[in-house]
Design a protein around this motif. Structure first.
Motif, PDB file in Angstrom:
ATOM      1  N   UNK A  92      16.020   1.721  -6.565  1.00  0.00           N
ATOM      2  CA  UNK A  92      17.322   1.961  -6.514  1.00  0.00           C
ATOM      3  C   UNK A  92      18.489   1.404  -5.446  1.00  0.00           C
ATOM      4  N   UNK A 111       0.941  -1.042  -0.131  1.00  0.00           N
ATOM      5  CA  UNK A 111       0.073  -0.758  -0.626  1.00  0.00           C
ATOM      6  C   UNK A 111       0.859   1.301  -0.062  1.00  0.00           C
ATOM      7  N   UNK A 112       2.098   1.288  -0.149  1.00  0.00           N
ATOM      8  CA  UNK A 112       3.137   2.101  -0.051  1.00  0.00           C
ATOM      9  C   UNK A 112       3.791   1.961  -1.652  1.00  0.00           C
ATOM     10  N   UNK A 170       4.621   3.967  -4.575  1.00  0.00           N
ATOM     11  CA  UNK A 170       5.496   4.339  -4.959  1.00  0.00           C
ATOM     12  C   UNK A 170       6.685   4.837  -4.167  1.00  0.00           C
ATOM     13  N   UNK A 171       6.429   4.133  -3.158  1.00  0.00           N
ATOM     14  CA  UNK A 171       7.925   4.294  -2.048  1.00  0.00           C
ATOM     15  C   UNK A 171       8.158   3.047  -1.981  1.00  0.00           C
ATOM     16  N   UNK A 203      10.151   3.004  -6.085  1.00  0.00           N
ATOM     17  CA  UNK A 203      11.148   3.632  -5.962  1.00  0.00           C
ATOM     18  C   UNK A 203      12.573   2.331  -5.127  1.00  0.00           C
ATOM     19  N   UNK A 204      11.880   1.889  -4.421  1.00  0.00           N
ATOM     20  CA  UNK A 204      12.925   1.137  -2.934  1.00  0.00           C
ATOM     21  C   UNK A 204      13.626   0.300  -4.169  1.00  0.00           C
TER      22      UNK A 204
END
Lengths: 161, 167
Positions: free
Chosen positions: A99, A88-89, A91-92, A95-96
């Motif tokens: 990266x 439910x997160x 985009x985070x 991106x993680x």
């Protein structure tokens, strides 16, 4: 009779060539084994890879671990979550993963027997089969394991205690 | 007469065998030497990468970052809420990498690139304890092993509302 005592026979030459070839082949094979084991140590469970995997583990433990376990029980064998579809997160998480240069992320049971059987019967898992062969696991432990394949070809895994 | 010395055929066979032997053994020696050198370089670089990563990760796992400020070329000051400050820098004049009290020599063949520090914040995410992360990348490579990089990639995950970072 005199003719047979002269110089080398073809048989003698063949024997010598064969012997030398075997010795050289054996030497090359042994050294190649040593180097391939060493090469594996750079690609499988490297320090850098373990650190990055532990960051993913931290993220899972602090966010969606219970959802992931629930999904694993439903899917039965494994969950591939590098696309963060469970989170439910998103985009985070996305991106993680980017990266940390994650190519594939598998969440499985610590008893990997069914996962290994599943992977062995498919052609599209590439080096993962070799990695599964490389790591030890506890058949009797009821925990979970995270296996990460990075874009540079590294594989690492961490057990959830 | 027939039992004395070598015949031409015997000499040709012997020289051919010797030539093949010398060729194969020298190829093998060159290959082994190259592999040995490569492994030595990789071991040294992996060790360096692991130590640097350990130093940074130890702080990231045990402290909360308060701010990151530049202090010159390839130099950053990382402040922690625990009243501690570490300088992360590459001293190009002395060829030394430093993080806090740790310092390591950058040998001639080692290539340390520009340190990149990025911060990504996603605002509050319902139910999650972390919503942001800080990424530090130190590009490291070796002149004689260009097909592999030994970059240090450290990630600090945090909750931006509890421990905001000024960057």
């Amino acid at each position: 009779m005199r003719k047979t005592q002269r110089g080398f026979l073809l048989t003698e030459a063949v024997i010598v060539i064969t012997f030398i070839s075997i010795v050289l082949f054996y030497l090359f094979w042994q050294f190649n084994n040593v180097f391939s084991v060493y090469e594996k140590s750079f690609h499988f469970n490297s320090v850098d890879g373990l650190y990055r995997t532990s960051e993913i583990k931290t993220f899972l433990l602090k966010t969606n671990f219970s959802e992931l376990i629930q999904q694993l029980h439903e899917e039965n064998i494994y969950i591939e979550f590098s696309d963060c579809s469970f989170s439910n997160a998103t985009p985070f998480c996305e991106d993680l993963m980017a990266k940390l240069e994650v190519e594939n992320a598998y969440f499985i049971y610590e008893n990997m027997t069914s996962f290994i059987n599943y992977v062995e019967h498919r052609q599209d898992y590439g080096e993962l089969i070799n990695y599964l062969d490389y790591i030890d696991y506890d058949r009797n432990y009821l925990g979970y394991r995270l296996i990460i394949e990075f874009s540079d070809g590294q594989f690492t895994s961490i057990v959830f205690l | 007469m027939n039992n004395r010395g070598f015949s031409v055929v015997e000499l040709i066979v012997a020289f051919s065998l010797a030539t093949i032997m010398i060729f194969v053994v020298s190829e093998l020696t060159i290959f082994l030497r190259a592999e040995y050198n490569k492994i030595n370089i990789r071991s040294e670089m992996v060790l360096k990468q692991a130590i640097i990563l350990d130093k940074i990760a130890h702080d990231f796992n045990n402290k909360q970052v308060a701010s990151v400020n530049t202090c010159g070329d390839n130099c950053f000051e990382i402040d922690f809420y625990e009243h501690d400050m570490k300088v992360l820098m590459i001293d190009e004049e002395e060829d030394i990498f430093r993080y806090g009290n740790y310092a390591t020599e950058i040998k001639e063949e080692m290539i340390f690139g520009t340190i990149v520090i990025e911060s990504e914040a996603y605002g509050s995410v319902a139910g999650n304890k972390i919503d942001s992360f800080l990424k530090i990348r130190i590009p490291i490579s070796h002149e004689y092993d260009s097909d592999k990089n030994f970059d240090v990639l450290a990630i600090y995950q945090y909750n931006s509302s509890s421990y905001p970072i000024s960057f």
